[in-house]
Motif scaffolding. Structure first.
Motif, mmCIF file in Angstrom:
data_model
loop_
_atom_site.group_PDB
_atom_site.id
_atom_site.type_symbol
_atom_site.label_atom_id
_atom_site.label_comp_id
_atom_site.label_asym_id
_atom_site.label_seq_id
_atom_site.Cartn_x
_atom_site.Cartn_y
_atom_site.Cartn_z
ATOM 1 N N UNK A 127 0.834 -1.196 0.000
ATOM 2 C CA UNK A 127 0.000 0.000 0.000
ATOM 3 C C UNK A 127 0.872 1.250 0.000
ATOM 4 N N UNK A 128 0.227 2.374 -0.199
ATOM 5 C CA UNK A 128 0.931 3.650 -0.217
ATOM 6 C C UNK A 128 0.527 4.459 0.996
ATOM 7 N N UNK A 129 1.511 5.010 1.677
ATOM 8 C CA UNK A 129 1.282 5.840 2.839
ATOM 9 C C UNK A 129 1.420 7.298 2.426
ATOM 10 N N UNK A 130 0.515 8.151 2.858
ATOM 11 C CA UNK A 130 0.547 9.576 2.529
ATOM 12 C C UNK A 130 1.061 10.345 3.739
ATOM 13 N N UNK A 131 1.869 11.334 3.466
ATOM 14 C CA UNK A 131 2.351 12.205 4.530
ATOM 15 C C UNK A 131 2.561 13.600 3.951
ATOM 16 N N UNK A 132 2.971 14.511 4.780
ATOM 17 C CA UNK A 132 3.162 15.893 4.374
ATOM 18 C C UNK A 132 4.596 16.308 4.586
ATOM 19 N N UNK A 133 5.063 17.224 3.747
ATOM 20 C CA UNK A 133 6.416 17.746 3.872
ATOM 21 C C UNK A 133 6.416 19.225 3.510
ATOM 22 N N UNK A 134 7.381 19.950 4.032
ATOM 23 C CA UNK A 134 7.541 21.359 3.689
ATOM 24 C C UNK A 134 8.056 21.442 2.265
ATOM 25 N N UNK A 135 7.486 22.333 1.473
ATOM 26 C CA UNK A 135 7.889 22.502 0.080
ATOM 27 C C UNK A 135 8.514 23.880 -0.111
ATOM 28 N N UNK A 136 9.396 23.989 -1.104
ATOM 29 C CA UNK A 136 9.978 25.302 -1.406
ATOM 30 C C UNK A 136 8.870 26.296 -1.765
ATOM 31 N N UNK A 137 9.042 27.505 -1.339
ATOM 32 C CA UNK A 137 8.075 28.553 -1.612
ATOM 33 C C UNK A 137 8.860 29.831 -1.894
ATOM 34 N N UNK A 138 8.631 30.406 -3.037
ATOM 35 C CA UNK A 138 9.378 31.619 -3.395
ATOM 36 C C UNK A 138 9.303 32.655 -2.287
ATOM 37 N N UNK A 139 10.434 33.253 -1.980
ATOM 38 C CA UNK A 139 10.475 34.319 -0.994
ATOM 39 C C UNK A 139 10.712 33.869 0.436
ATOM 40 N N UNK A 140 10.687 32.563 0.682
ATOM 41 C CA UNK A 140 10.933 32.084 2.039
ATOM 42 C C UNK A 140 12.204 31.248 2.038
ATOM 43 N N UNK A 141 12.969 31.337 3.094
ATOM 44 C CA UNK A 141 14.224 30.581 3.126
ATOM 45 C C UNK A 141 13.985 29.068 3.172
ATOM 46 N N UNK A 142 14.896 28.332 2.570
ATOM 47 C CA UNK A 142 14.834 26.867 2.595
ATOM 48 C C UNK A 142 15.266 26.370 3.963
ATOM 49 N N UNK A 143 14.909 25.114 4.254
ATOM 50 C CA UNK A 143 15.357 24.488 5.490
ATOM 51 C C UNK A 143 14.504 24.803 6.702
ATOM 52 N N UNK A 144 13.376 25.450 6.510
ATOM 53 C CA UNK A 144 12.503 25.741 7.644
ATOM 54 C C UNK A 144 11.686 24.494 7.989
ATOM 55 N N UNK A 145 11.243 24.404 9.220
ATOM 56 C CA UNK A 145 10.509 23.241 9.716
ATOM 57 C C UNK A 145 9.104 23.647 10.135
ATOM 58 N N UNK A 146 8.148 22.761 9.888
ATOM 59 C CA UNK A 146 6.773 22.971 10.351
ATOM 60 C C UNK A 146 6.544 22.084 11.570
ATOM 61 N N UNK A 147 6.178 22.692 12.659
ATOM 62 C CA UNK A 147 5.946 21.957 13.902
ATOM 63 C C UNK A 147 4.601 21.231 13.914
ATOM 64 N N UNK A 148 3.800 21.380 12.843
ATOM 65 C CA UNK A 148 2.438 20.859 12.846
ATOM 66 C C UNK A 148 2.200 19.735 11.848
ATOM 67 N N UNK A 149 3.237 19.240 11.196
ATOM 68 C CA UNK A 149 3.086 18.218 10.153
ATOM 69 C C UNK A 149 2.395 16.950 10.634
ATOM 70 N N UNK A 150 2.692 16.511 11.831
ATOM 71 C CA UNK A 150 2.142 15.246 12.327
ATOM 72 C C UNK A 150 0.624 15.283 12.466
ATOM 73 N N UNK A 151 0.059 16.463 12.625
ATOM 74 C CA UNK A 151 -1.386 16.584 12.833
ATOM 75 C C UNK A 151 -2.173 16.756 11.538
ATOM 76 N N UNK A 152 -1.497 16.818 10.393
ATOM 77 C CA UNK A 152 -2.186 17.099 9.135
ATOM 78 C C UNK A 152 -2.693 15.812 8.492
ATOM 79 N N UNK A 153 -3.986 15.784 8.210
ATOM 80 C CA UNK A 153 -4.610 14.691 7.474
ATOM 81 C C UNK A 153 -5.520 15.311 6.422
#
Length: 111
Positions: free
Chosen positions: A2-28
């Motif tokens: 099966x395939x498992x779905x998850x979330x990750x931070x994506x590049x976004x113009x104007x924002x620095x790379x390498x930032x972390x989201x503290x809320x990823x685990x709660x996203x469905x």
């Protein structure tokens, strides 16, 4: 397998790379998408542009391009950090708290 779905931070113009989201685990993602539209716009008899779904409480609100900006208003009122786009052509979410663009990723789960 099966395939498992998850979330990750994506590049976004104007924002620095390498930032972390503290809320990823709660996203469905809701299945199926809830409601008939933006609750506040429906109550006011207004139209909306695109819909966003609160990953914390399930509230459906309109996007920032809509007159009411009700998804953002929900964040301001509650502090619920993540809203997912309910549009079929927009497989992403936005973390208001961390100001980060999030995308769904798929990986084999091995089950």
């Amino acid at each position: 397998m099966s395939t498992e779905r998850s979330w990750t931070v994506a590049p976004d113009r104007g924002r620095p790379y390498g930032r972390h989201c503290a809320h990823l685990a709660a996203v469905t993602r809701p299945a199926p998408p809830p409601g008939d539209g933006c609750a506040e716009c429906l109550a006011l008899g207004r139209r909306w542009s695109r819909l966003r779904w609160c990953a914390t409480c399930g509230h459906v609100g309109c996007c920032d391009s809509s007159r009411g900006r009700h998804a953002y208003a929900r964040y301001e009122a509650t502090g619920h950090p993540v809203a997912l786009s309910l549009e079929p052509d927009e497989p992403w979410a936005w973390c208001y708290a961390d100001e980060l663009f999030l995308v769904e990723t798929a990986s084999p789960s091995g089950r």
